[in-house]
Design a protein around this motif. Structure first.
Motif, PDB file in Angstrom:
ATOM      1  N   UNK A 144     -16.273  16.791  11.523  1.00 54.41           N
ATOM      2  CA  UNK A 144     -15.885  17.403  10.251  1.00 54.41           C
ATOM      3  C   UNK A 144     -17.084  18.157   9.700  1.00 54.41           C
ATOM      4  N   UNK A 145     -16.819  19.043   8.771  1.00 57.34           N
ATOM      5  CA  UNK A 145     -17.888  19.817   8.154  1.00 57.34           C
ATOM      6  C   UNK A 145     -17.332  20.662   7.029  1.00 57.34           C
ATOM      7  N   UNK A 146     -18.199  21.448   6.403  1.00 54.27           N
ATOM      8  CA  UNK A 146     -17.823  22.282   5.272  1.00 54.27           C
ATOM      9  C   UNK A 146     -18.353  23.688   5.476  1.00 54.27           C
ATOM     10  N   UNK A 147     -17.515  24.668   5.188  1.00 56.47           N
ATOM     11  CA  UNK A 147     -17.898  26.076   5.249  1.00 56.47           C
ATOM     12  C   UNK A 147     -17.672  26.681   3.866  1.00 56.47           C
ATOM     13  N   UNK A 148     -18.621  27.440   3.394  1.00 55.79           N
ATOM     14  CA  UNK A 148     -18.457  28.172   2.134  1.00 55.79           C
ATOM     15  C   UNK A 148     -18.117  29.615   2.468  1.00 55.79           C
ATOM     16  N   UNK A 149     -17.023  30.104   1.941  1.00 52.47           N
ATOM     17  CA  UNK A 149     -16.598  31.469   2.204  1.00 52.47           C
ATOM     18  C   UNK A 149     -16.396  32.197   0.880  1.00 52.47           C
ATOM     19  N   UNK A 150     -16.357  33.521   0.958  1.00 49.80           N
ATOM     20  CA  UNK A 150     -16.267  34.338  -0.254  1.00 49.80           C
ATOM     21  C   UNK A 150     -15.597  35.660   0.079  1.00 49.80           C
ATOM     22  N   UNK A 151     -15.465  36.504  -0.928  1.00 50.97           N
ATOM     23  CA  UNK A 151     -14.824  37.805  -0.735  1.00 50.97           C
ATOM     24  C   UNK A 151     -15.581  38.658   0.264  1.00 50.97           C
ATOM     25  N   UNK A 152     -16.871  38.428   0.420  1.00 51.00           N
ATOM     26  CA  UNK A 152     -17.661  39.207   1.380  1.00 51.00           C
ATOM     27  C   UNK A 152     -17.187  38.996   2.810  1.00 51.00           C
ATOM     28  N   UNK A 153     -16.538  37.867   3.092  1.00 49.82           N
ATOM     29  CA  UNK A 153     -15.931  37.605   4.393  1.00 49.82           C
ATOM     30  C   UNK A 153     -14.407  37.626   4.303  1.00 49.82           C
ATOM     31  N   UNK A 154     -13.873  38.223   3.247  1.00 51.61           N
ATOM     32  CA  UNK A 154     -12.427  38.265   2.999  1.00 51.61           C
ATOM     33  C   UNK A 154     -11.829  36.867   2.966  1.00 51.61           C
TER      34      UNK A 154
END
Length: 557
Positions: A107-117
């Motif tokens: 398991x893990x966590x990814x932070x995503x944002x509009x810069x990666x759609x």
């Protein structure tokens, strides 16, 4: 680039939001450049709520110890694909050995944002070889659909067989993706191989030429900006048949031209006019960024998809990028097709492929090539059939017998590659191809003109399109009518072509074992019917050591 880039045995689990290296382009395309997809947009006036997973889940590029996981999160109703809006969001991913997630192994966590759609990729390692796993994502209390994936056999494992679904050329406007639904329903696949043209860049109604639109594109205009490409990728991922395929199997994808623009090459495309559409380099970079954001693909190096995957001692799979490095297509009939200074692969990629084929110690060497490598001449095709065939194959309609977008237009690269197979005694090489909306089974000689006196050095299986128009669609005739004399004429002029089907739409199932590699060709009943059925059309195989295709009486079991 080395094999270590794709096959390292790291035990660490890594995760990253998609295409961080390409993110500077994100600010280049304003949100207004594309309209949101109806399939991916919230209802007007919808209140903000918890994040949602509207585009399904996917996995890809299986390794013996890992797999790439993908999803997209919609953090609020305005954060539709290509909008450039929405808050940065933390997304948790889990991998388990059971569908209920009682046995979570990573398991893990990814932070995503509009810069990666708001797309998410987790490159998970530390898993067991040849093992099925289940995975899911959570954000803000919401959980994604559950996906199933599978790791590759161990590097030195003598697996009994590996089996792939094989597809190409899925034009949204031409029909429904029933081929994907039928592949999703199969429990016997190790992965699905997508050979390119996952989507098309045209404006609505432009292609197919005869304007029979089954379902309209979004955005309705031609794709040019990063936002445009993101929107159309979002539409495809929201399709229920595509979502089912991605959730059921890891997908190994490579691009062809329409992920960018028709007949793309390193410096332009037929469907790109710099005076009115701006910089080709900028357009191609935008298309690549959207592709790496939205597809479950590891970029082998920045901006390319050529890479190699291994499936135990049975097969090495070499995936080619035949758009990023090629020279412009020559005029058909010109001597430029034989110019040794022109390339379809680029020098570095061709050397990489030759070296990989030569040092491969597996039973089979599979090569994913988005355009056909077999030589094709047309002889005495009747005039009324030559024009639609020319349209499919990219030929001038007056009948010159070279498709310069295929390897036929880059004969020196082909001569060098096939000569390498012959000179080094490299056997059991099978090319896997899409692009031309027809199904073929070919021997691949160094010189087709002297075949069969010149022995073949490889074989080629070409799969038809998922939906994109072929001969009967263009002519508006019933399948198996006008295509029969056309196919007969092509085979008469090309003795190395053992079979071709100019009418069907569907998919292939490729099974590889130590004794043979076999392709089963399936056709859907009607690409315009979302409930289309599927039927086996033909099966062809190549036996180990023969470099020849032959018909098989039974499909793989």
């Amino acid at each position: 680039m080395t094999d270590h880039d794709q096959l390292s045995r790291r035990t660490a689990v890594t995760a990253a939001a998609a295409t961080a290296a390409l993110l500077p382009l994100a600010a280049a395309a304003p949100a207004s450049a594309a309209s949101p997809s109806p399939a991916a947009s919230p209802a007007k006036g919808a209140a903000a709520g918890p994040p949602e997973f509207l585009h399904g889940v996917a996995s890809g590029d299986p390794l013996p110890d890992g797999v790439l996981l993908w999803t997209r999160v919609t953090p609020d109703p305005d954060a539709v694909p290509g909008s450039g809006r929405g808050a940065a969001t933390d997304v948790v991913w889990e991998v388990a050995t059971d569908r209920r997630f009682a046995q979570v192994v990573a398991h893990g966590t990814v932070r995503t944002a509009a810069t990666a759609d708001h797309t998410v990729k987790a490159d998970v390692r530390g898993l067991r070889p040849a093992t099925a796993y289940f995975y899911r994502f959570t954000a803000g209390g919401r959980t994604s659909p559950v996906g199933r994936t599978r790791t590759a056999p161990a590097h030195d494992a003598a697996a009994g067989h590996v089996r792939f679904g094989v597809v190409s050329c899925a034009n949204w406007e031409s029909g429904y993706f029933s081929a994907y639904r039928h592949l999703a329903a199969r429990a016997d696949l190790d992965a699905v191989l997508h050979l390119g043209d996952y989507l098309y860049e045209y404006k609505s109604g432009e292609y197919p030429e005869f304007k029979e639109v089954v379902r309209p594109h979004s955005p309705a205009h031609e794709l040019r900006t990063l936002a445009d490409y993101r929107v159309r990728h979002g539409v495809h991922k929201a399709d229920p048949d595509a979502a089912a395929m991605h959730a059921a199997h890891p997908v190994i994808a490579m691009w062809d031209d329409h992920e960018f623009a028709d007949n793309a090459w390193s410096g332009g495309a037929v469907n790109h006019q710099p005076d009115t559409e701006g910089s080709w380099a900028r357009r191609m970079a935008a298309a690549k960024q959207a592709y790496f954001e939205w597809m479950p693909v590891r970029p082998s190096t920045a901006g390319t998809t050529y890479r190699r995957l291994r499936f135990g001692t049975l097969a090495d799979l070499h995936l080619l990028d035949l758009r990023s490095f090629r020279d412009e297509q020559a005029k058909p009939g010109s001597g430029a097709v034989d110019d040794p200074g022109r390339t379809i692969t680029g020098r570095a990629q061709l050397d990489w492929l030759k070296a990989g084929l030569e040092r491969s110690d597996t039973a089979w060497r599979l090569v994913g090539t988005s355009v056909m490598i077999s030589q094709v001449a047309f002889g005495s095709v009747p005039a009324h059939l030559l024009e639609p065939l020319a349209e499919l194959l990219g030929l001038p309609k007056e009948g010159i017998a070279v498709n310069t977008d295929q390897w036929d237009g880059y004969t020196d690269d082909r001569r060098e590659l096939l000569g390498h197979l012959s000179d080094r005694g490299i056997g059991n090489t099978v090319f896997l191809t899409g692009d031309i909306h027809m199904a073929w089974a070919n021997d691949v000689p160094v010189k087709a003109a002297t075949y069969p006196a010149t022995a073949p050095v490889a074989t080629e299986f070409v799969v038809t399109s998922v939906t994109s128009d072929n001969l009967d669609d263009i002519l508006h005739v019933a399948p198996g009518t006008l295509s029969l004399p056309a196919a007969a004429a092509v085979r008469a002029a090309n003795r190395h072509v053992k079979w071709l089907d100019m009418d069907a739409h569907g998919y292939g199932v490729l099974d590889v074992d130590a004794e043979r590699t076999q392709m089963d060709y399936f056709a859907v009943s009607d690409k315009r019917d979302p409930a289309a059925t599927s039927t086996l059309v033909r099966s062809y195989r190549t036996r180990s050591g023969t470099q020849r295709v032959e018909r098989s009486d039974a499909p793989v079991r």
